[in-house]
Design an enzyme around this catalytic site. Structure first.
Site, mmCIF file in Angstrom:
data_model
loop_
_atom_site.group_PDB
_atom_site.id
_atom_site.type_symbol
_atom_site.label_atom_id
_atom_site.label_comp_id
_atom_site.label_asym_id
_atom_site.label_seq_id
_atom_site.Cartn_x
_atom_site.Cartn_y
_atom_site.Cartn_z
ATOM 1 N N ASP A 282 44.598 96.564 82.340
ATOM 2 C CA ASP A 282 43.180 96.127 81.565
ATOM 3 C C ASP A 282 43.628 95.867 80.273
ATOM 4 O O ASP A 282 44.394 96.302 79.697
ATOM 5 C CB ASP A 282 42.289 97.333 81.829
ATOM 6 C CG ASP A 282 40.975 97.094 81.353
ATOM 7 O OD1 ASP A 282 40.418 96.140 81.536
ATOM 8 O OD2 ASP A 282 40.545 97.713 80.218
ATOM 9 N N GLU B 13 45.275 91.544 83.324
ATOM 10 C CA GLU B 13 43.918 91.063 83.059
ATOM 11 C C GLU B 13 44.027 90.421 81.629
ATOM 12 O O GLU B 13 44.012 90.956 80.636
ATOM 13 C CB GLU B 13 43.135 92.290 83.139
ATOM 14 C CG GLU B 13 41.658 91.901 82.954
ATOM 15 C CD GLU B 13 41.053 91.880 81.593
ATOM 16 O OE1 GLU B 13 40.902 90.827 80.961
ATOM 17 O OE2 GLU B 13 40.676 92.938 81.027
ATOM 18 N N ASP C 6 32.747 93.661 85.581
ATOM 19 C CA ASP C 6 32.098 93.420 84.554
ATOM 20 C C ASP C 6 31.100 92.039 84.659
ATOM 21 O O ASP C 6 30.201 91.941 83.658
ATOM 22 C CB ASP C 6 32.855 93.094 83.442
ATOM 23 C CG ASP C 6 33.375 94.478 82.597
ATOM 24 O OD1 ASP C 6 33.016 95.448 82.733
ATOM 25 O OD2 ASP C 6 34.629 94.394 82.223
#
Length: 496
Positions: free
Chosen positions: A293, A340, A393
């Site tokens: 992430d 990411e 998200d």
């Protein structure tokens, strides 16, 4: 590393159906694996599996190592004889389509303690002793959670100073006084990881690999920050001095103020990033592929002074970069990673990703608009990448499509060759087909899009806390044979 051409589904474990108010590691998870297999998928992506803290976010956890006890399967505890057949049955009337976290805790906690009491009076299996010996993080975590229970949930920097600052005599005192609660916390972790590894084997035996999530930051109120304050930007009272977030972006005009403490990278480098290497090693033992992430934060991160109310007044600070990943790989070997790389991506971030051949992420919702540059459109995606219609998200694809501005809507119709009278479901499947048909080696579709659900099924609104975040669940019967056959046919047609 480069991955073969495959596809899969993004679905967090909490979103599985079950009669117990939350998804778990038992039968619902295995039924979902069976669906993946029948629909010819080869990947299952989950969110972080750690115990959530503030706002129930799996990205704000009490530990970077521990598992979430709410995911423990009560049915499997019954199968093992740790609960009687009728213990906790029938469950209370919990919502089908949402996780009511507090009510789930009130229901499951007494049953977990009941199972622990049975376990304590029986003979411990050798696997338990092996787990206790190997889980280096467990003593600090179990004591942290026992203390948090003792202090009524207060964050660790509001405990009495001797134990907040880990004075030796205070730790010895509480280890003795809270021994039963510490043992309970150890039991929960043993059960979680036992059930998780059984589920992972079930998936792997059917050709399904698990993509797990490694959040770059940890919560200030965590066993990690309490046990290792020297590794984080904390003052003498345990308060962050500089916190994490991102500047104004697609999601928020004032940026996102996450509030996590930043790392003291120089201190971490002194032992070859041992704490990080331990995180990677545990995750490599837990999942098959790691999604890192906020990858760009390893090259440069947005640093915000503590006390700011938005993320606007921050600055970019250089991260550990190439040295960090080279060190981790030197100790652990090549690691299967997805980077990411969303947000403000600089040439330096791209070079860092390409130096280690990490595939980045492509999001259709970000690229299919009227002012997008030609080279960023889906037909130009490079093979060494992972394409998504959206992430946890994002809005659902149906919700996103319903909110498109006229110019973007006209562009999308031209790009996809639409007539203009398609249903929302047809549009959704057209975008799924676009993702599966592009050159990206991996394609991952949120289950909400496979089910063609609207914005009510959205998982998270970045930059917000509470509300409906992290609560969505699908229900029994939604994964119909028609959907299974349609996804299987599309997967085969696109060579995945």
């Amino acid at each position: 590393m480069k991955f073969p051409r495959q596809s899969g589904i993004l679905l967090h474990l909490t979103s599985l159906p079950s009669p117990y108010g939350i998804g778990d590691l038992g039968r619902p998870a295995r039924r979902f694996v069976d669906f993946l297999s029948r629909s010819r998928q080869r990947l299952w992506q989950v969110l972080p599996l750690h115990p959530p803290g503030y706002g129930e976010s799996p990205f704000q956890c009490f530990s970077a190592f521990a598992g979430n006890p709410l995911l423990i399967s009560l049915d499997m505890l019954r199968d093992e004889g740790l609960l009687a057949a009728q213990d906790g049955l029938p469950p209370p009337d919990l919502a089908d389509g949402r996780v009511e976290f507090n009510r789930v805790r009130q229901y499951k906690e007494p049953l977990l303690r009941q199972a622990f009491a049975v376990f304590q009076h029986g003979r411990k299996p050798c696997q338990y002793h092996q787990f206790m010996a190997e889980a280096h993080w467990l003593p600090d975590y179990a004591l942290f959670m026992a203390l948090k229970h003792y202090y009524g949930g207060l964050p660790w920097n509001r405990w009495e100073q001797p134990v907040a600052r880990r004075q030796r005599k205070a730790l010895q005192h509480y280890r003795q006084m809270l021994r039963e609660e510490i043992n309970y916390q150890c039991f929960l972790q043993y059960i979680f990881f036992t059930q998780w590894r059984q589920l992972k084997k079930y998936a792997n035996d059917r050709g399904i690999k698990i993509i797990g999530d490694l959040p770059i930051f940890i919560s200030c109120d965590s066993s990690d920050a309490w046990a290792n304050p020297q590794l984080f930007e904390l003052d003498k009272d345990g308060n962050p001095t500089r916190v994490a977030g991102v500047p104004p972006d697609y999601f928020s005009a004032t940026g996102q103020l996450w509030g996590n403490p930043h790392y003291r990278w120089a201190a971490m480098a002194r032992d070859d990033y041992l704490w990080w290497r331990q995180r990677f090693k545990l995750l490599l033992d837990t999942v098959d592929i790691i999604r890192i992430d906020h990858f760009r934060g390893f090259e440069a991160y947005w640093e915000i002074p503590a006390g700011e109310t938005t993320a606007v007044n921050g600055r970019w600070v250089k991260g550990p970069g190439k040295k960090f990943f080279a060190t981790v790989i030197r100790h652990l070997g090549n690691i299967p990673v997805i980077a990411e790389d969303l947000g403000v991506i600089t040439p330096e971030v791209v070079r860092l990703k390409e130096c280690f051949n990490f595939p980045g992420m492509k999001i259709l919702q970000f690229n299919l608009h009227s002012h997008e540059k030609e080279e960023f459109l889906p037909h130009h995606y490079e093979a060494n990448s992972v394409v998504y219609t959206g992430t946890h998200d994002n809005d659902t694809t149906v919700g996103w499509y319903s909110k498109l501005l006229p110019g973007d809507l006209a562009f999308l119709r031209r790009y996809l060759g639409l007539r203009g009278n398609e249903t929302a479901e047809e549009i959704c499947w057209q975008l799924i087909a676009t993702a599966l048909g592009c050159r990206s080696n991996l394609a991952v579709i949120p289950l909400q899009d496979i089910l063609c659900l609207n914005s009510e099924a959205r998982m998270n609104y970045p930059g917000t806390v509470g509300g409906s975040n992290w609560q969505w669940r699908f229900q029994h019967g939604q994964l119909t044979p028609d959907i299974t056959e349609k996804l299987a046919a599309l997967t085969t047609a696109t060579g995945r």
